[in-house]
Design a protein around this motif. Sequence first.
Motif, PDB file in Angstrom:
ATOM      1  N   LEU A  48       0.827  -1.201   0.000  1.00 41.50           N
ATOM      2  CA  LEU A  48       0.000   0.000   0.000  1.00 41.50           C
ATOM      3  C   LEU A  48       0.867   1.260   0.000  1.00 41.50           C
ATOM      4  N   ILE A  49       1.918   1.247   0.797  1.00 38.47           N
ATOM      5  CA  ILE A  49       2.819   2.406   0.840  1.00 38.47           C
ATOM      6  C   ILE A  49       3.493   2.599  -0.510  1.00 38.47           C
ATOM      7  N   ALA A  50       3.949   1.509  -1.120  1.00 40.48           N
ATOM      8  CA  ALA A  50       4.596   1.612  -2.429  1.00 40.48           C
ATOM      9  C   ALA A  50       3.618   2.139  -3.479  1.00 40.48           C
ATOM     10  N   GLU A  51       2.386   1.648  -3.455  1.00 42.15           N
ATOM     11  CA  GLU A  51       1.372   2.098  -4.399  1.00 42.15           C
ATOM     12  C   GLU A  51       1.054   3.583  -4.182  1.00 42.15           C
ATOM     13  N   THR A  52       0.948   3.989  -2.916  1.00 41.70           N
ATOM     14  CA  THR A  52       0.647   5.388  -2.595  1.00 41.70           C
ATOM     15  C   THR A  52       1.792   6.300  -3.013  1.00 41.70           C
ATOM     16  N   LYS A  53       3.030   5.859  -2.782  1.00 41.37           N
ATOM     17  CA  LYS A  53       4.190   6.651  -3.199  1.00 41.37           C
ATOM     18  C   LYS A  53       4.204   6.831  -4.709  1.00 41.37           C
ATOM     19  N   ALA A  54       3.868   5.764  -5.435  1.00 43.74           N
ATOM     20  CA  ALA A  54       3.855   5.842  -6.896  1.00 43.74           C
ATOM     21  C   ALA A  54       2.779   6.817  -7.375  1.00 43.74           C
ATOM     22  N   LYS A  55       1.595   6.754  -6.782  1.00 40.10           N
ATOM     23  CA  LYS A  55       0.521   7.673  -7.174  1.00 40.10           C
ATOM     24  C   LYS A  55       0.872   9.113  -6.809  1.00 40.10           C
ATOM     25  N   ALA A  56       1.521   9.303  -5.656  1.00 39.37           N
ATOM     26  CA  ALA A  56       1.935  10.648  -5.246  1.00 39.37           C
ATOM     27  C   ALA A  56       2.968  11.190  -6.229  1.00 39.37           C
ATOM     28  N   ALA A  57       3.898  10.339  -6.648  1.00 36.24           N
ATOM     29  CA  ALA A  57       4.928  10.768  -7.593  1.00 36.24           C
ATOM     30  C   ALA A  57       4.308  11.182  -8.923  1.00 36.24           C
ATOM     31  N   GLU A  58       3.250  10.494  -9.338  1.00 35.87           N
ATOM     32  CA  GLU A  58       2.555  10.866 -10.573  1.00 35.87           C
ATOM     33  C   GLU A  58       1.992  12.287 -10.479  1.00 35.87           C
ATOM     34  N   LEU A  59       1.636  12.701  -9.268  1.00 31.11           N
ATOM     35  CA  LEU A  59       1.088  14.038  -9.042  1.00 31.11           C
ATOM     36  C   LEU A  59       2.168  15.060  -8.701  1.00 31.11           C
ATOM     37  N   GLY A  60       3.415  14.598  -8.663  1.00 29.65           N
ATOM     38  CA  GLY A  60       4.518  15.494  -8.337  1.00 29.65           C
ATOM     39  C   GLY A  60       4.640  15.756  -6.842  1.00 29.65           C
ATOM     40  N   LEU A  61       4.116  14.857  -6.041  1.00 30.28           N
ATOM     41  CA  LEU A  61       4.171  14.999  -4.585  1.00 30.28           C
ATOM     42  C   LEU A  61       5.058  13.916  -3.990  1.00 30.28           C
ATOM     43  N   SER A  62       5.581  14.204  -2.824  1.00 31.45           N
ATOM     44  CA  SER A  62       6.321  13.169  -2.099  1.00 31.45           C
ATOM     45  C   SER A  62       5.354  12.506  -1.119  1.00 31.45           C
ATOM     46  N   PHE A  63       5.742  11.363  -0.647  1.00 30.34           N
ATOM     47  CA  PHE A  63       4.930  10.646   0.338  1.00 30.34           C
ATOM     48  C   PHE A  63       4.787  11.493   1.596  1.00 30.34           C
ATOM     49  N   GLU A  64       5.857  12.197   1.959  1.00 27.96           N
ATOM     50  CA  GLU A  64       5.845  13.050   3.144  1.00 27.96           C
ATOM     51  C   GLU A  64       4.832  14.188   2.983  1.00 27.96           C
ATOM     52  N   ASP A  65       4.684  14.691   1.746  1.00 30.62           N
ATOM     53  CA  ASP A  65       3.682  15.734   1.496  1.00 30.62           C
ATOM     54  C   ASP A  65       2.286  15.225   1.855  1.00 30.62           C
ATOM     55  N   LEU A  66       2.029  13.964   1.546  1.00 37.38           N
ATOM     56  CA  LEU A  66       0.723  13.391   1.850  1.00 37.38           C
ATOM     57  C   LEU A  66       0.503  13.233   3.346  1.00 37.38           C
ATOM     58  N   LEU A  67       1.566  12.920   4.071  1.00 39.32           N
ATOM     59  CA  LEU A  67       1.439  12.704   5.509  1.00 39.32           C
ATOM     60  C   LEU A  67       1.185  14.003   6.256  1.00 39.32           C
ATOM     61  N   GLN A  68       1.621  15.124   5.678  1.00 40.67           N
ATOM     62  CA  GLN A  68       1.400  16.404   6.347  1.00 40.67           C
ATOM     63  C   GLN A  68      -0.063  16.777   6.338  1.00 40.67           C
ATOM     64  N   GLY A  69      -0.776  16.393   5.336  1.00 38.47           N
ATOM     65  CA  GLY A  69      -2.204  16.675   5.274  1.00 38.47           C
ATOM     66  C   GLY A  69      -2.488  18.149   5.130  1.00 38.47           C
ATOM     67  N   THR A  70      -3.709  18.496   5.403  1.00 46.63           N
ATOM     68  CA  THR A  70      -4.112  19.890   5.315  1.00 46.63           C
ATOM     69  C   THR A  70      -4.261  20.433   6.726  1.00 46.63           C
ATOM     70  N   PRO A  71      -3.961  21.702   6.903  1.00 42.47           N
ATOM     71  CA  PRO A  71      -4.097  22.259   8.248  1.00 42.47           C
ATOM     72  C   PRO A  71      -5.559  22.287   8.676  1.00 42.47           C
ATOM     73  N   LYS A  72      -5.774  22.028   9.937  1.00 45.06           N
ATOM     74  CA  LYS A  72      -7.131  22.029  10.455  1.00 45.06           C
ATOM     75  C   LYS A  72      -7.596  23.470  10.623  1.00 45.06           C
ATOM     76  N   LYS A  73      -8.853  23.677  10.325  1.00 45.62           N
ATOM     77  CA  LYS A  73      -9.417  24.999  10.521  1.00 45.62           C
ATOM     78  C   LYS A  73      -9.667  25.192  12.007  1.00 45.62           C
ATOM     79  N   THR A  74      -9.274  26.344  12.496  1.00 44.53           N
ATOM     80  CA  THR A  74      -9.522  26.648  13.893  1.00 44.53           C
ATOM     81  C   THR A  74     -10.661  27.646  13.971  1.00 44.53           C
ATOM     82  N   GLU A  75     -11.542  27.389  14.880  1.00 49.43           N
ATOM     83  CA  GLU A  75     -12.662  28.297  15.057  1.00 49.43           C
ATOM     84  C   GLU A  75     -12.202  29.496  15.861  1.00 49.43           C
ATOM     85  N   THR A  76     -12.589  30.653  15.405  1.00 48.56           N
ATOM     86  CA  THR A  76     -12.297  31.848  16.181  1.00 48.56           C
ATOM     87  C   THR A  76     -13.501  32.108  17.058  1.00 48.56           C
TER      88      THR A  76
END
Length: 117
Positions: A48-76
């Motif tokens: 699964l990790i190898a498959e995900t890395k390959a798909k990320a590379a197709e998008l020009g992303l690193s595996f680490e980029d995927l692990l960072q995710g998106t920042p959570k919205k904080t409610e003010t």
Amino acid sequence: MAKAPQEDVNVQSIIASLDVLSAGDLNQVIEAAMSKKASKIDQAKRDLIAETKAKAAELGLSFEDLLQGTPKKTETRVAAPIKFRFPSGATWSGRGKNPKELEELIAAGRSKDEFAV
């Protein structure tokens, strides 16, 4: 999940054959099955990790980029409006327990309404 040709084994017949085994033999079977299960899960994770890395590379992303995710919205949070102001200059929104200063003023004979803003 699709089975490979060499896995063309009837699971029900394996389960049925367990009846003839002793408790010791069953313990060996359980240990072997758990070990095999752990190794298959580890292999599935690696695949699964190898498959995900390959798909990320197709998008020009690193595996680490995927692990960072998106920042959570904080409610003010909006501060509650001030409803009371005391002689010391302290304020209170009227929510929660009465402040100590207000309790002291009430004990001295003053009214809560005197401090309403």
